[in-house]
Design a protein around this motif. Structure first.
Motif, PDB file in Angstrom:
ATOM      1  N   LEU A  36      -9.464 -38.055  11.510  1.00 14.34           N
ATOM      2  CA  LEU A  36     -10.008 -38.616  12.935  1.00 14.34           C
ATOM      3  C   LEU A  36      -8.800 -38.208  13.919  1.00 14.34           C
ATOM      4  O   LEU A  36      -7.563 -38.674  13.607  1.00 14.34           O
ATOM      5  N   CYS A  37      -8.947 -37.413  15.051  1.00 10.88           N
ATOM      6  CA  CYS A  37      -7.791 -37.029  15.795  1.00 10.88           C
ATOM      7  C   CYS A  37      -8.500 -37.411  17.041  1.00 10.88           C
ATOM      8  O   CYS A  37      -9.395 -37.539  17.734  1.00 10.88           O
ATOM      9  N   LEU A  38      -7.259 -38.193  17.859  1.00 12.24           N
ATOM     10  CA  LEU A  38      -7.221 -38.764  19.369  1.00 12.24           C
ATOM     11  C   LEU A  38      -6.168 -38.032  20.075  1.00 12.24           C
ATOM     12  O   LEU A  38      -5.085 -38.254  19.625  1.00 12.24           O
ATOM     13  N   TRP A  39      -6.657 -37.664  21.249  1.00 12.08           N
ATOM     14  CA  TRP A  39      -5.608 -37.058  22.099  1.00 12.08           C
ATOM     15  C   TRP A  39      -5.724 -37.931  23.478  1.00 12.08           C
ATOM     16  O   TRP A  39      -6.576 -38.552  23.734  1.00 12.08           O
ATOM     17  N   GLU A  40      -4.475 -38.184  24.020  1.00  8.91           N
ATOM     18  CA  GLU A  40      -4.397 -38.909  25.241  1.00  8.91           C
ATOM     19  C   GLU A  40      -4.739 -38.398  26.439  1.00  8.91           C
ATOM     20  O   GLU A  40      -5.116 -39.047  27.332  1.00  8.91           O
ATOM     21  N   LYS A  41      -5.232 -36.959  26.528  1.00  8.27           N
ATOM     22  CA  LYS A  41      -5.629 -36.415  27.674  1.00  8.27           C
ATOM     23  C   LYS A  41      -6.869 -35.761  27.390  1.00  8.27           C
ATOM     24  O   LYS A  41      -7.236 -35.464  26.263  1.00  8.27           O
ATOM     25  N   GLY A  46      -2.538 -33.264  25.515  1.00  4.31           N
ATOM     26  CA  GLY A  46      -1.618 -34.299  25.466  1.00  4.31           C
ATOM     27  C   GLY A  46      -1.151 -34.606  24.009  1.00  4.31           C
ATOM     28  O   GLY A  46      -1.440 -34.013  23.182  1.00  4.31           O
ATOM     29  N   ALA A  47      -0.661 -35.791  23.941  1.00  2.34           N
ATOM     30  CA  ALA A  47      -0.162 -36.236  22.424  1.00  2.34           C
ATOM     31  C   ALA A  47      -1.196 -36.701  21.760  1.00  2.34           C
ATOM     32  O   ALA A  47      -2.354 -37.095  22.148  1.00  2.34           O
ATOM     33  N   ARG A  48      -1.396 -36.355  20.372  1.00  2.00           N
ATOM     34  CA  ARG A  48      -2.505 -36.433  19.589  1.00  2.00           C
ATOM     35  C   ARG A  48      -1.905 -37.459  18.393  1.00  2.00           C
ATOM     36  O   ARG A  48      -0.823 -37.274  18.012  1.00  2.00           O
ATOM     37  N   GLN A  49      -2.823 -38.357  18.006  1.00  2.00           N
ATOM     38  CA  GLN A  49      -2.668 -39.132  16.880  1.00  2.00           C
ATOM     39  C   GLN A  49      -3.774 -38.670  15.803  1.00  2.00           C
ATOM     40  O   GLN A  49      -4.784 -38.313  16.244  1.00  2.00           O
ATOM     41  N   ILE A  50      -3.351 -39.007  14.646  1.00  2.00           N
ATOM     42  CA  ILE A  50      -3.936 -38.283  13.382  1.00  2.00           C
ATOM     43  C   ILE A  50      -4.217 -39.680  12.473  1.00  2.00           C
ATOM     44  O   ILE A  50      -3.116 -40.320  12.060  1.00  2.00           O
ATOM     45  N   VAL A  70      -6.402 -42.658  25.037  1.00  3.93           N
ATOM     46  CA  VAL A  70      -7.132 -41.664  24.261  1.00  3.93           C
ATOM     47  C   VAL A  70      -8.297 -41.563  25.213  1.00  3.93           C
ATOM     48  O   VAL A  70      -9.258 -42.272  25.641  1.00  3.93           O
ATOM     49  N   GLN A  71      -8.425 -39.967  25.662  1.00  5.57           N
ATOM     50  CA  GLN A  71      -9.662 -39.529  26.450  1.00  5.57           C
ATOM     51  C   GLN A  71     -10.293 -38.660  25.690  1.00  5.57           C
ATOM     52  O   GLN A  71     -11.270 -38.122  26.436  1.00  5.57           O
ATOM     53  N   SER A  72     -10.034 -37.854  24.600  1.00  4.15           N
ATOM     54  CA  SER A  72     -10.834 -37.107  23.897  1.00  4.15           C
ATOM     55  C   SER A  72     -10.330 -37.123  22.294  1.00  4.15           C
ATOM     56  O   SER A  72      -9.200 -37.639  21.910  1.00  4.15           O
ATOM     57  N   VAL A 112     -10.509 -45.195  25.114  1.00  2.00           N
ATOM     58  CA  VAL A 112     -10.720 -46.151  23.782  1.00  2.00           C
ATOM     59  C   VAL A 112      -9.484 -46.746  23.444  1.00  2.00           C
ATOM     60  O   VAL A 112      -8.313 -46.210  23.479  1.00  2.00           O
ATOM     61  N   ARG A 113      -9.690 -47.922  22.922  1.00  6.16           N
ATOM     62  CA  ARG A 113      -8.605 -48.837  22.518  1.00  6.16           C
ATOM     63  C   ARG A 113      -8.671 -49.175  21.015  1.00  6.16           C
ATOM     64  O   ARG A 113      -7.726 -49.678  20.408  1.00  6.16           O
ATOM     65  N   ALA A 114      -9.858 -48.865  20.404  1.00  6.33           N
ATOM     66  CA  ALA A 114      -9.826 -49.090  18.964  1.00  6.33           C
ATOM     67  C   ALA A 114     -11.032 -48.488  18.238  1.00  6.33           C
ATOM     68  O   ALA A 114     -11.697 -47.757  19.124  1.00  6.33           O
ATOM     69  N   PHE A 115     -11.170 -48.540  16.985  1.00  8.65           N
ATOM     70  CA  PHE A 115     -12.128 -47.491  16.201  1.00  8.65           C
ATOM     71  C   PHE A 115     -12.412 -48.480  15.127  1.00  8.65           C
ATOM     72  O   PHE A 115     -11.591 -49.188  14.414  1.00  8.65           O
ATOM     73  N   LYS A 116     -13.555 -47.925  14.506  1.00 11.46           N
ATOM     74  CA  LYS A 116     -13.950 -48.302  13.136  1.00 11.46           C
ATOM     75  C   LYS A 116     -14.629 -47.324  12.474  1.00 11.46           C
ATOM     76  O   LYS A 116     -15.426 -46.448  13.119  1.00 11.46           O
ATOM     77  N   VAL A 117     -14.021 -47.042  11.208  1.00 10.46           N
ATOM     78  CA  VAL A 117     -14.914 -45.917  10.330  1.00 10.46           C
ATOM     79  C   VAL A 117     -15.846 -46.752   9.435  1.00 10.46           C
ATOM     80  O   VAL A 117     -15.614 -47.768   8.751  1.00 10.46           O
ATOM     81  N   TRP A 118     -16.980 -46.042   9.149  1.00  9.52           N
ATOM     82  CA  TRP A 118     -18.156 -46.590   8.622  1.00  9.52           C
ATOM     83  C   TRP A 118     -18.424 -46.080   7.176  1.00  9.52           C
ATOM     84  O   TRP A 118     -18.101 -44.945   7.050  1.00  9.52           O
TER      85      TRP A 118
END
Length: 120
Positions: A36-41, A46-50, A70-72, A112-118
């Motif tokens: 799951l990859c999250l980008w700041e822009k 922008g910076a990416r979280q993996i 997180v915007q994308s 986006v401030r949080a997530f859940k994987v199902w």
């Protein structure tokens, strides 16, 4: 009459490449299988979280670090992922679930401030 129709058709055809250039979807950023990859822009910039399944508790709320943006995002986990506007995964704010087979979201409709994987 034919000249007018032909001229109109040619004019419309000439506009298509320009319109397509402005409406072309953003190119997805790099995100590996199972991540799951999250980008700041927006548009995967922008910076990416993996985040990987091996480090995530399934069906548990995963708040993002305070102040992160997180915007994308790209969901390549193989499982559904819900993103939340709330840092506590509360359903009182905005939330959206994305399929895990390779979902690319160039612009999240909310921060986006949080997530859940199902489970599947």
């Amino acid at each position: 009459m034919r000249t007018t129709v032909l001229a109109a058709a040619l004019a419309a055809t000439a506009l298509i490449p320009q319109a397509a250039a402005h409406s072309a979807p953003a190119r997805p950023g790099a995100c590996g299988s199972g991540q799951l990859c999250l980008w700041e822009k927006p548009d995967f910039t922008g910076a990416r979280q993996i985040h990987e399944l091996s480090t995530i508790d399934i069906e548990s709320c995963v708040p993002l670090p305070a102040g992160s943006e997180v915007q994308s995002l790209a969901n390549r986990t193989g499982r559904p992922v819900t993103t939340y506007q709330s840092a506590e995964c509360a359903e009182t704010g905005e939330f959206e679930t994305y399929p895990g087979g390779g979902t690319w979201v160039p612009r999240s409709p909310y921060q986006v401030r949080a997530f859940k994987v199902w489970e599947n």
